[in-house]
Design a protein around this motif. Sequence first.
Motif, PDB file in Angstrom:
ATOM      1  N   GLN A 247     -20.310  -6.466   7.451  1.00  0.00           N
ATOM      2  CA  GLN A 247     -21.127  -7.452   8.164  1.00  0.00           C
ATOM      3  C   GLN A 247     -21.370  -8.621   7.215  1.00  0.00           C
ATOM      4  O   GLN A 247     -22.451  -8.802   6.666  1.00  0.00           O
ATOM      5  CB  GLN A 247     -22.452  -6.810   8.601  1.00  0.00           C
ATOM      6  N   TRP A 248     -20.339  -9.413   7.023  1.00  0.00           N
ATOM      7  CA  TRP A 248     -20.345 -10.415   5.958  1.00  0.00           C
ATOM      8  C   TRP A 248     -21.408 -11.489   6.154  1.00  0.00           C
ATOM      9  O   TRP A 248     -22.071 -11.894   5.196  1.00  0.00           O
ATOM     10  CB  TRP A 248     -18.956 -11.041   5.835  1.00  0.00           C
ATOM     11  N   GLU A 249     -21.592 -11.957   7.377  1.00  0.00           N
ATOM     12  CA  GLU A 249     -22.596 -13.010   7.619  1.00  0.00           C
ATOM     13  C   GLU A 249     -24.001 -12.496   7.353  1.00  0.00           C
ATOM     14  O   GLU A 249     -24.842 -13.200   6.781  1.00  0.00           O
ATOM     15  CB  GLU A 249     -22.482 -13.547   9.051  1.00  0.00           C
ATOM     16  N   TYR A 250     -24.273 -11.264   7.766  1.00  0.00           N
ATOM     17  CA  TYR A 250     -25.598 -10.686   7.520  1.00  0.00           C
ATOM     18  C   TYR A 250     -25.829 -10.491   6.020  1.00  0.00           C
ATOM     19  O   TYR A 250     -26.938 -10.732   5.518  1.00  0.00           O
ATOM     20  CB  TYR A 250     -25.748  -9.349   8.252  1.00  0.00           C
ATOM     21  N   ALA A 251     -24.793 -10.033   5.318  1.00  0.00           N
ATOM     22  CA  ALA A 251     -24.927  -9.873   3.868  1.00  0.00           C
ATOM     23  C   ALA A 251     -25.195 -11.217   3.206  1.00  0.00           C
ATOM     24  O   ALA A 251     -26.080 -11.335   2.344  1.00  0.00           O
ATOM     25  CB  ALA A 251     -23.655  -9.241   3.294  1.00  0.00           C
ATOM     26  N   LYS A 252     -24.440 -12.224   3.608  1.00  0.00           N
ATOM     27  CA  LYS A 252     -24.639 -13.557   3.025  1.00  0.00           C
ATOM     28  C   LYS A 252     -26.062 -14.054   3.259  1.00  0.00           C
ATOM     29  O   LYS A 252     -26.687 -14.639   2.369  1.00  0.00           O
ATOM     30  CB  LYS A 252     -23.637 -14.555   3.612  1.00  0.00           C
ATOM     31  N   ALA A 253     -26.586 -13.802   4.452  1.00  0.00           N
ATOM     32  CA  ALA A 253     -27.942 -14.248   4.759  1.00  0.00           C
ATOM     33  C   ALA A 253     -28.961 -13.596   3.823  1.00  0.00           C
ATOM     34  O   ALA A 253     -29.935 -14.252   3.397  1.00  0.00           O
ATOM     35  CB  ALA A 253     -28.281 -13.935   6.216  1.00  0.00           C
ATOM     36  N   GLU A 254     -28.755 -12.326   3.506  1.00  0.00           N
ATOM     37  CA  GLU A 254     -29.668 -11.658   2.579  1.00  0.00           C
ATOM     38  C   GLU A 254     -29.558 -12.252   1.175  1.00  0.00           C
ATOM     39  O   GLU A 254     -30.562 -12.476   0.500  1.00  0.00           O
ATOM     40  CB  GLU A 254     -29.390 -10.157   2.533  1.00  0.00           C
ATOM     41  N   TYR A 255     -28.335 -12.504   0.736  1.00  0.00           N
ATOM     42  CA  TYR A 255     -28.168 -13.106  -0.593  1.00  0.00           C
ATOM     43  C   TYR A 255     -28.754 -14.516  -0.628  1.00  0.00           C
ATOM     44  O   TYR A 255     -29.299 -14.944  -1.651  1.00  0.00           O
ATOM     45  CB  TYR A 255     -26.693 -13.115  -0.994  1.00  0.00           C
ATOM     46  N   ASP A 256     -28.657 -15.231   0.489  1.00  0.00           N
ATOM     47  CA  ASP A 256     -29.300 -16.550   0.579  1.00  0.00           C
ATOM     48  C   ASP A 256     -30.801 -16.427   0.315  1.00  0.00           C
ATOM     49  O   ASP A 256     -31.383 -17.226  -0.431  1.00  0.00           O
ATOM     50  CB  ASP A 256     -29.087 -17.171   1.967  1.00  0.00           C
ATOM     51  N   GLU A 257     -31.406 -15.422   0.939  1.00  0.00           N
ATOM     52  CA  GLU A 257     -32.851 -15.233   0.788  1.00  0.00           C
ATOM     53  C   GLU A 257     -33.203 -14.852  -0.646  1.00  0.00           C
ATOM     54  O   GLU A 257     -34.203 -15.330  -1.196  1.00  0.00           O
ATOM     55  CB  GLU A 257     -33.343 -14.153   1.766  1.00  0.00           C
ATOM     56  N   VAL A 258     -32.383 -13.995  -1.251  1.00  0.00           N
ATOM     57  CA  VAL A 258     -32.636 -13.616  -2.651  1.00  0.00           C
ATOM     58  C   VAL A 258     -32.574 -14.843  -3.544  1.00  0.00           C
ATOM     59  O   VAL A 258     -33.436 -15.053  -4.415  1.00  0.00           O
ATOM     60  CB  VAL A 258     -31.607 -12.561  -3.116  1.00  0.00           C
ATOM     61  N   LEU A 259     -31.569 -15.686  -3.335  1.00  0.00           N
ATOM     62  CA  LEU A 259     -31.367 -16.845  -4.206  1.00  0.00           C
ATOM     63  C   LEU A 259     -32.394 -17.945  -3.956  1.00  0.00           C
ATOM     64  O   LEU A 259     -32.628 -18.780  -4.832  1.00  0.00           O
ATOM     65  CB  LEU A 259     -29.938 -17.373  -4.046  1.00  0.00           C
ATOM     66  N   LYS A 260     -33.031 -17.934  -2.808  1.00  0.00           N
ATOM     67  CA  LYS A 260     -34.154 -18.850  -2.596  1.00  0.00           C
ATOM     68  C   LYS A 260     -35.317 -18.468  -3.508  1.00  0.00           C
ATOM     69  O   LYS A 260     -36.070 -19.330  -3.968  1.00  0.00           O
ATOM     70  CB  LYS A 260     -34.618 -18.785  -1.137  1.00  0.00           C
ATOM     71  N   ARG A 261     -35.443 -17.172  -3.755  1.00  0.00           N
ATOM     72  CA  ARG A 261     -36.554 -16.662  -4.564  1.00  0.00           C
ATOM     73  C   ARG A 261     -36.213 -16.585  -6.049  1.00  0.00           C
ATOM     74  O   ARG A 261     -37.093 -16.652  -6.892  1.00  0.00           O
ATOM     75  CB  ARG A 261     -36.966 -15.274  -4.045  1.00  0.00           C
TER      76      ARG A 261
END
Length: 223
Positions: free
Chosen positions: A57-71
């Motif tokens: 689920q590449w898009e969902y994984a990317k979204a989580e990494y986006d959130e991590v990198l915001k923090r």
Amino acid sequence: MRRLFIIAAIVYMAAANAQTYEQMRDSLEEAADMVRKFPENIDLRLRKASWNMLLEQWEYAKAEYDEVLKRDTANVAALYYRAYTYERLHRYAFARRDYERMLKVVPGDFNGQLGLALLNQKDMRYTEAMNMANHLVEQYPDNALAYAARAGMEMEREMLDVALYDFSKAIQLDPENTDYLISRADLLIRMGRKKEASQDLDKAVSKGIPKPSLIDLYNRCRE
């Protein structure tokens, strides 16, 4: 070639091997529930992203990494694995950016350099890819994966003799790695050295690879 580099792609792969698809889905749901309860927790988001990746689920994984990198803009794990998800989404420019950002945080990191080298190969930047592969071997002369990565690039470019040397070196350094044996067998078949290829396949079977999974290679040895 492709099977070699799944090795470093997903950190939780070993744990998932023993699980069925439904069990992985259950693990993902548990991780998602924890993220909903504790949305600021970076470790929980990384764990959920790993299950997204295992389920492709590449898009969902990317979204989580986006959130991590915001923090945490310098989170090495998020940069590395987001780069991988970008590759799977064929967004190579974004993957390159993340690998380069990661290498600014941890200069000389093996996985970051390897990821960028393989991306260059995939993106048809062949000279850059080979230069990076050569540099990795120089930096890490005892790392089997460095030789195997370079061998894969050489094999794609029909540099068969040097690819054989590098696969053989990788096997010397990591004799239990069946992926290297199978890849060398494939190369030997292409070189017309089918008896040696069959011997490599037999070794892979003796180390636990099911023989039926190698039937196509065995058939090529007999042609």
